[in-house]
Design a protein around this motif. Structure first.
Motif, PDB file in Angstrom:
ATOM      1  N   LEU A   5       0.830  -1.206   0.000  1.00 32.01           N
ATOM      2  CA  LEU A   5       0.000   0.000   0.000  1.00 32.01           C
ATOM      3  C   LEU A   5       0.869   1.263   0.000  1.00 32.01           C
ATOM      4  O   LEU A   5       0.615   2.220  -0.738  1.00 32.01           O
ATOM      5  CB  LEU A   5      -0.929  -0.021   1.233  1.00 32.01           C
ATOM      6  N   ALA A   6       1.941   1.249   0.812  1.00 27.77           N
ATOM      7  CA  ALA A   6       2.862   2.400   0.891  1.00 27.77           C
ATOM      8  C   ALA A   6       3.458   2.697  -0.488  1.00 27.77           C
ATOM      9  O   ALA A   6       3.487   3.852  -0.931  1.00 27.77           O
ATOM     10  CB  ALA A   6       3.976   2.118   1.892  1.00 27.77           C
ATOM     11  N   GLY A   7       3.938   1.642  -1.170  1.00 26.85           N
ATOM     12  CA  GLY A   7       4.543   1.820  -2.497  1.00 26.85           C
ATOM     13  C   GLY A   7       3.563   2.364  -3.516  1.00 26.85           C
ATOM     14  O   GLY A   7       3.893   3.243  -4.323  1.00 26.85           O
ATOM     15  N   THR A   8       2.315   1.879  -3.458  1.00 26.37           N
ATOM     16  CA  THR A   8       1.281   2.309  -4.414  1.00 26.37           C
ATOM     17  C   THR A   8       0.963   3.795  -4.236  1.00 26.37           C
ATOM     18  O   THR A   8       0.871   4.553  -5.212  1.00 26.37           O
ATOM     19  CB  THR A   8      -0.003   1.462  -4.221  1.00 26.37           C
ATOM     20  N   ILE A   9       0.791   4.212  -2.976  1.00 25.35           N
ATOM     21  CA  ILE A   9       0.446   5.627  -2.707  1.00 25.35           C
ATOM     22  C   ILE A   9       1.578   6.541  -3.160  1.00 25.35           C
ATOM     23  O   ILE A   9       1.350   7.585  -3.792  1.00 25.35           O
ATOM     24  CB  ILE A   9       0.130   5.848  -1.197  1.00 25.35           C
ATOM     25  N   PHE A  10       2.829   6.142  -2.861  1.00 32.88           N
ATOM     26  CA  PHE A  10       3.959   6.990  -3.252  1.00 32.88           C
ATOM     27  C   PHE A  10       4.071   7.084  -4.778  1.00 32.88           C
ATOM     28  O   PHE A  10       4.397   8.142  -5.322  1.00 32.88           O
ATOM     29  CB  PHE A  10       5.281   6.468  -2.675  1.00 32.88           C
TER      30      PHE A  10
ATOM     31  N   GLY B 122       2.196   8.214   1.582  1.00 30.84           N
ATOM     32  CA  GLY B 122       2.904   6.970   1.260  1.00 30.84           C
ATOM     33  C   GLY B 122       4.189   6.819   2.053  1.00 30.84           C
ATOM     34  O   GLY B 122       4.500   5.740   2.578  1.00 30.84           O
ATOM     35  N   VAL B 123       4.937   7.920   2.186  1.00 32.89           N
ATOM     36  CA  VAL B 123       6.187   7.909   2.957  1.00 32.89           C
ATOM     37  C   VAL B 123       5.905   7.580   4.428  1.00 32.89           C
ATOM     38  O   VAL B 123       6.633   6.809   5.061  1.00 32.89           O
ATOM     39  CB  VAL B 123       6.914   9.278   2.834  1.00 32.89           C
ATOM     40  N   GLY B 124       4.831   8.133   4.977  1.00 32.71           N
ATOM     41  CA  GLY B 124       4.459   7.860   6.373  1.00 32.71           C
ATOM     42  C   GLY B 124       4.197   6.383   6.611  1.00 32.71           C
ATOM     43  O   GLY B 124       4.668   5.802   7.600  1.00 32.71           O
ATOM     44  N   TYR B 125       3.453   5.762   5.702  1.00 36.05           N
ATOM     45  CA  TYR B 125       3.204   4.316   5.788  1.00 36.05           C
ATOM     46  C   TYR B 125       4.523   3.541   5.742  1.00 36.05           C
ATOM     47  O   TYR B 125       4.768   2.642   6.551  1.00 36.05           O
ATOM     48  CB  TYR B 125       2.334   3.859   4.600  1.00 36.05           C
TER      49      TYR B 125
END
Length: 526
Positions: free
Chosen positions: A109-114, A140-143
């Protein structure tokens, strides 16, 4: 937490160290398991490249964005610093999300948002649209920042947990270096194109990451919290160095999760709190002395990591070099690449020494070195500031002290912040505890990067670095008083070690004695 306290009492009264450390077994090391655990740690930690790349690339891209979009210094500060504040949203959601969908899918999820954020920044037609892209990338960075250290700490055996848990910081540094190189590589392009390509290129690592993570197993601790003991045992067998160690780790995790040791079914019922309910109450409203000490230590190290000014050095190094007397874009960006290279080399050195020398000696040496280099940087910039012509020795001293500062930071405070804060929290509180640490880290980082230009205009650039040196000195005293050594301790040992505050050495002695008695008992049995 009653059970944990009872376990601590048992250890000190009977001298039976139930959580025997891995060092007590001397099986031949299995290279295969070590490689597998390292591969998982590397893949999870690669999420940190996203933050590093953004920090590195913005140091040079902001010079071109300012010129191209005709924005002020204050807008540059806001643009550079707000990503840290936006990442708070991601790290606040990440604790609950990772308890709900698992550590692995949280990384995807983090990679997708970033990825979405990087594309939005790359195609930004104006300042407002660029800021929206930074908002998405920041979430994304926060995740990514919250979940990588948690997953890595949970999958690593204690014998090389420090080595693996420092990987997120290694990849932040690799990201910073890639950002600096990207600045230099694309700086010759037309000004309306160069910064857009610099920012857009950041989308590619996130795609590779999201796909690679799917090949990793889920965290054994998360699986136990879901009652999936069979799956957890299979993962532990792949990442432990012996059958005994695998069983020990499983028993420790089961006990921490409130599952009886004798329960050996593949799937068992667990209390609903495994999904994160009630944790905040235990962490903030009614913490035990041990949990309160752990919380102070975790939030304190995150605060001092950022308030000692590392983001100002890394994010604004082209400006620092300009103030020192380097005027051409090319030379400024090249000197900045040197900062990235030094930072990366020393973080790699630190990963080797973390489990060899322990956390405390490296942390205290690192912060003392930062106090020295920041003071000298402040002095040399003050001299340059008060002279009208170029002073060659002062310019050389400025560059040397910037390099020395990032070297000292990278050998201790940088990686140990993430290793320490991810390994000291008890299992039930780990995801939320780490997300609080990341929140403090990002707020402090945001404040530092959003105020540096205004700060040096108000108290001179030399004065700004003297201020950071003062904060680092306070940090050194704080670490010396309150931080016990955690090297080689099992994650479940931590609550015995913490809770005595500045008298932590007494708890350490009790643990050593319990371990020694247990070793003697084993010797008599054999």
């Amino acid at each position: 937490m009653e059970m944990t306290d009872r376990r601590a009492e048992d250890k000190t009264i009977t001298g039976q160290a139930q959580n025997t450390s891995i060092a007590d077994f001397d099986p031949p090391k299995k290279a295969k398991t070590k490689k597998f655990a390292i591969a998982c740690g590397v893949l999870a930690s690669m999420t940190s490249i996203l933050l590093g790349y953004d920090i590195g690339v913005m140091s040079g891209a902001s010079l071109f964005i300012k010129e191209n979009l005709k924005i002020s210094d204050v807008q540059v500060e806001i643009m550079n610093g707000t990503l840290n504040l936006y990442s708070l949203i991601g790290s606040a959601l990440a604790g609950r999300t990772s308890d709900w969908i698992g550590r692995r899918y949280t990384i995807v999820l983090a990679g997708t948002i970033f990825f979405i954020g990087a594309l939005l920044m790359g195609f930004a037609p104006n300042y407002a649209f660029l800021m929206f892209g930074r908002f998405v990338a920041g979430v994304g960075v926060g995740y990514a920042l919250m979940i990588a250290p948690v997953y890595t700490a949970e999958i690593s055996p204690a014998s090389f947990r420090g080595f693996l848990t420092s990987f997120p910081e290694v990849f932040v540094n690799i990201g910073i270096l890639l950002g600096y190189v990207s600045n230099y590589a694309f700086s010759k392009l037309p000004i309306h194109l160069n910064w857009r390509i610099m920012l857009g290129v950041g989308a590619f690592p996130s795609v590779i990451l999201a796909v690679g993570v799917l090949a990793m197993p889920e965290s054994p601790r998360w699986l136990v919290m879901q009652g999936r003991l069979g799956d957890a045992k299979r993962v532990l067998q792949k990442t432990s160095e012996s059958i005994e160690e695998c069983q020990l780790r499983l028993d420790d995790i089961k006990e921490a999760a409130g599952i009886p040791k004798e329960s050996n079914d593949d799937v068992v019922q667990v209390s609903k709190r495994s999904h994160g309910e009630g944790v905040w109450k235990e962490l903030l409203l009614h913490p035990t002395p041990a949990v309160r000490h752990i919380l102070i230590a975790a939030l304190g190290i995150h605060f001092f990591e950022q308030s000692s000014g590392i983001d100002s050095v890394v994010l604004y190094s082209p400006r620092i070099f300009e103030k020192a007397g380097i005027t051409s874009y090319d030379h400024k960006l090249l000197a900045t690449v040197a900062v990235g290279v030094v930072k990366t080399i020393f973080i790699l050195v630190a990963t080797v020494f973390l489990d060899k020398f322990g956390r405390r000696p490296l942390l205290l040496t690192s912060v003392a070195g930062m106090v020295f280099s920041l003071s000298c940087l402040g002095a040399s910039l003050t001299i340059v500031d008060q002279q009208h012509g170029k002073i060659m020795w002062a310019i050389v001293l400025c560059i040397t002290m910037v390099l020395l500062n990032v070297a000292f930071f990278s050998i201790g405070l940088g990686p140990i912040t993430w290793v320490y804060s991810s390994e000291i929290f008890p299992l039930q509180l780990r995801a939320q505890g780490c997300s609080m640490g990341v929140a403090v880290n990002r707020v402090t980082s945001g404040v530092i990067s959003m105020t540096f230009i205004s700060l040096y205009k108000a108290i001179t650039i030399g004065g700004a670095f003297f201020l950071y040196a003062g904060i680092a000195a306070v940090g050194w005293v704080f670490f010396y008083m309150l931080y016990p050594e955690t090297q080689g301790r099992t994650l479940e040992d931590m609550e015995v070690l913490f809770g005595k505050y500045h008298k932590w050495r007494e708890a350490n002695a009790l643990l050593q004695k319990a371990k020694q008695v247990d070793g003697d008992d084993k010797g008599q049995v054999h």
